[in-house]
Design a protein around this motif. Structure first.
Motif, PDB file in Angstrom:
ATOM      1  N   GLY A 141      -8.946  22.220  54.379  1.00 56.99           N
ATOM      2  CA  GLY A 141      -7.970  23.080  55.114  1.00 56.99           C
ATOM      3  C   GLY A 141      -8.653  24.504  55.150  1.00 56.99           C
ATOM      4  N   TRP A 142      -9.911  24.857  54.376  1.00 58.10           N
ATOM      5  CA  TRP A 142     -10.449  25.909  54.623  1.00 58.10           C
ATOM      6  C   TRP A 142     -11.018  26.175  55.712  1.00 58.10           C
ATOM      7  CZ3 TRP A 142     -13.735  26.606  49.267  1.00 58.10           C
ATOM      8  CH2 TRP A 142     -12.831  26.626  48.243  1.00 58.10           C
ATOM      9  N   ASP A 143     -11.155  27.669  56.019  1.00 62.44           N
ATOM     10  CA  ASP A 143     -12.227  28.034  57.115  1.00 62.44           C
ATOM     11  C   ASP A 143     -13.074  28.936  56.380  1.00 62.44           C
ATOM     12  OD1 ASP A 143     -10.789  30.522  56.575  1.00 62.44           O
ATOM     13  OD2 ASP A 143      -9.652  30.362  58.654  1.00 62.44           O
ATOM     14  N   VAL A 144     -13.829  29.583  57.247  1.00 60.10           N
ATOM     15  CA  VAL A 144     -15.159  30.377  56.817  1.00 60.10           C
ATOM     16  C   VAL A 144     -14.693  31.720  56.264  1.00 60.10           C
ATOM     17  CG1 VAL A 144     -17.278  31.838  57.640  1.00 60.10           C
ATOM     18  CG2 VAL A 144     -16.829  29.492  58.600  1.00 60.10           C
ATOM     19  N   ALA A 145     -13.345  32.201  56.616  1.00 63.16           N
ATOM     20  CA  ALA A 145     -12.962  33.325  55.758  1.00 63.16           C
ATOM     21  C   ALA A 145     -12.373  33.036  54.462  1.00 63.16           C
ATOM     22  CB  ALA A 145     -11.774  33.725  56.828  1.00 63.16           C
ATOM     23  N   ASP A 146     -11.927  31.799  54.399  1.00 60.30           N
ATOM     24  CA  ASP A 146     -11.452  31.289  53.133  1.00 60.30           C
ATOM     25  C   ASP A 146     -12.761  31.207  51.933  1.00 60.30           C
ATOM     26  OD1 ASP A 146      -8.653  31.162  53.574  1.00 60.30           O
ATOM     27  OD2 ASP A 146      -9.030  29.236  54.455  1.00 60.30           O
ATOM     28  N   LEU A 147     -13.897  30.706  52.489  1.00 55.50           N
ATOM     29  CA  LEU A 147     -15.039  30.457  51.704  1.00 55.50           C
ATOM     30  C   LEU A 147     -15.596  31.744  51.258  1.00 55.50           C
ATOM     31  CD1 LEU A 147     -17.246  28.953  50.451  1.00 55.50           C
ATOM     32  CD2 LEU A 147     -18.323  28.682  52.804  1.00 55.50           C
ATOM     33  N   ARG A 148     -15.705  32.551  52.325  1.00 53.71           N
ATOM     34  CA  ARG A 148     -16.219  33.890  52.296  1.00 53.71           C
ATOM     35  C   ARG A 148     -15.409  34.895  51.181  1.00 53.71           C
ATOM     36  NH1 ARG A 148     -15.959  38.849  56.493  1.00 53.71           N
ATOM     37  NH2 ARG A 148     -16.725  40.498  55.204  1.00 53.71           N
ATOM     38  N   ALA A 149     -14.119  34.739  51.100  1.00 50.59           N
ATOM     39  CA  ALA A 149     -13.318  35.379  50.302  1.00 50.59           C
ATOM     40  C   ALA A 149     -13.578  34.710  48.815  1.00 50.59           C
ATOM     41  CB  ALA A 149     -11.770  35.342  50.398  1.00 50.59           C
ATOM     42  N   ARG A 150     -13.716  33.554  48.594  1.00 50.63           N
ATOM     43  CA  ARG A 150     -14.030  32.937  47.213  1.00 50.63           C
ATOM     44  C   ARG A 150     -15.239  33.307  46.796  1.00 50.63           C
ATOM     45  NH1 ARG A 150     -10.077  29.865  49.679  1.00 50.63           N
ATOM     46  NH2 ARG A 150      -8.664  28.861  48.341  1.00 50.63           N
ATOM     47  N   LEU A 151     -16.292  33.406  47.722  1.00 52.65           N
ATOM     48  CA  LEU A 151     -17.721  33.722  47.123  1.00 52.65           C
ATOM     49  C   LEU A 151     -17.716  35.004  46.836  1.00 52.65           C
ATOM     50  CD1 LEU A 151     -19.837  32.006  49.978  1.00 52.65           C
ATOM     51  CD2 LEU A 151     -19.652  31.398  47.548  1.00 52.65           C
ATOM     52  N   GLU A 152     -17.181  36.001  47.309  1.00 48.68           N
ATOM     53  CA  GLU A 152     -16.879  37.593  47.222  1.00 48.68           C
ATOM     54  C   GLU A 152     -16.348  37.575  45.853  1.00 48.68           C
ATOM     55  OE1 GLU A 152     -15.857  39.338  50.715  1.00 48.68           O
ATOM     56  OE2 GLU A 152     -17.876  39.101  51.586  1.00 48.68           O
ATOM     57  N   ALA A 153     -15.185  36.798  45.621  1.00 43.11           N
ATOM     58  CA  ALA A 153     -14.518  36.967  44.324  1.00 43.11           C
ATOM     59  C   ALA A 153     -15.459  36.670  42.936  1.00 43.11           C
ATOM     60  CB  ALA A 153     -13.264  36.122  44.454  1.00 43.11           C
ATOM     61  N   LEU A 154     -16.418  35.649  43.435  1.00 41.83           N
ATOM     62  CA  LEU A 154     -17.387  35.403  42.405  1.00 41.83           C
ATOM     63  C   LEU A 154     -18.535  36.275  42.471  1.00 41.83           C
ATOM     64  CD1 LEU A 154     -17.375  31.638  42.870  1.00 41.83           C
ATOM     65  CD2 LEU A 154     -16.424  32.758  40.799  1.00 41.83           C
TER      66      LEU A 154
END
Length: 197
Positions: A141-154
């Protein structure tokens, strides 16, 4: 305080909660229209189109209610029930088992996954990483924006125009140069006792 004061207060508080929830859902839906593979005003066109659709929907609903005033009774009933349910106090809310908080991924584990998706290349597109994740049963259910937000949170930076092998046009991705091991992992590796004789 009259007997009707508490129910009226509950409906008023619940109405505010329902309105906030609807506004948040509408804003989130519009924000998901932003294109991550484009830049500038073209990237925001999806947001503008979704906002126009929302305004058109409200206008059409207003016209329908004006043509069929009896429909207002149904809408009022739905709103009242939703407001009543939205303002449940903890004593009235059904007891639910406490759900475990989802585990926050370790930066080193995410780094290893990115390097695996990258292979021998110097960069990888986020859509490739997302496909790799979903093949392994993660990120449903993720899209590229969700993945980007999680990477930037790390604290893993993403770049808007990354060129990766097998792709004709640059798009958002991660570069190998940004995936250096964290200082803590480097210190741990250097202080680990050597087993060599």
């Amino acid at each position: 305080m009259s007997r009707l004061a508490r129910p009226a207060e509950r409906i008023a508080t619940g109405s505010a909660a329902v309105a906030r929830r609807l506004a948040a859902h509408a804003a989130a839906w519009c924000a998901r229209g932003r294109r991550t593979d484009l830049t500038g005003w073209r990237a925001a066109l999806g947001i503008v189109v979704r906002l126009a659709l929302l305004i058109l929907g409200v206008y059409v609903l207003a016209r329908i209610v004006r043509a069929l005033p009896a429909l207002m009774w149904l809408l009022s009933g739905w709103w009242t029930v939703a407001a009543w349910r939205a303002d449940r106090t903890p004593a009235e809310a059904p007891a639910e088992p406490a759900a475990e908080a989802p585990a926050v991924p370790d930066r080193e584990a995410v780094r290893a996954l990115l390097l695996e998706a990258m292979g021998d290349a110097d960069a990888v597109h986020l859509r490739t990483v997302l496909a790799h994740l979903q093949e392994q049963g993660h990120g449903e259910g993720w899209d590229v924006a969700d993945l980007r937000a999680r990477l930037e949170a790390l604290s893993i930076p993403t770049h808007p125009k990354v060129k990766a092998p097998g792709s004709k046009s640059p798009t958002r991705g991660v570069r190998r140069a940004d995936l250096a091991p964290s200082p803590a992992a480097t210190v741990e590796a250097s202080t680990a006792p050597s087993t060599a004789a």
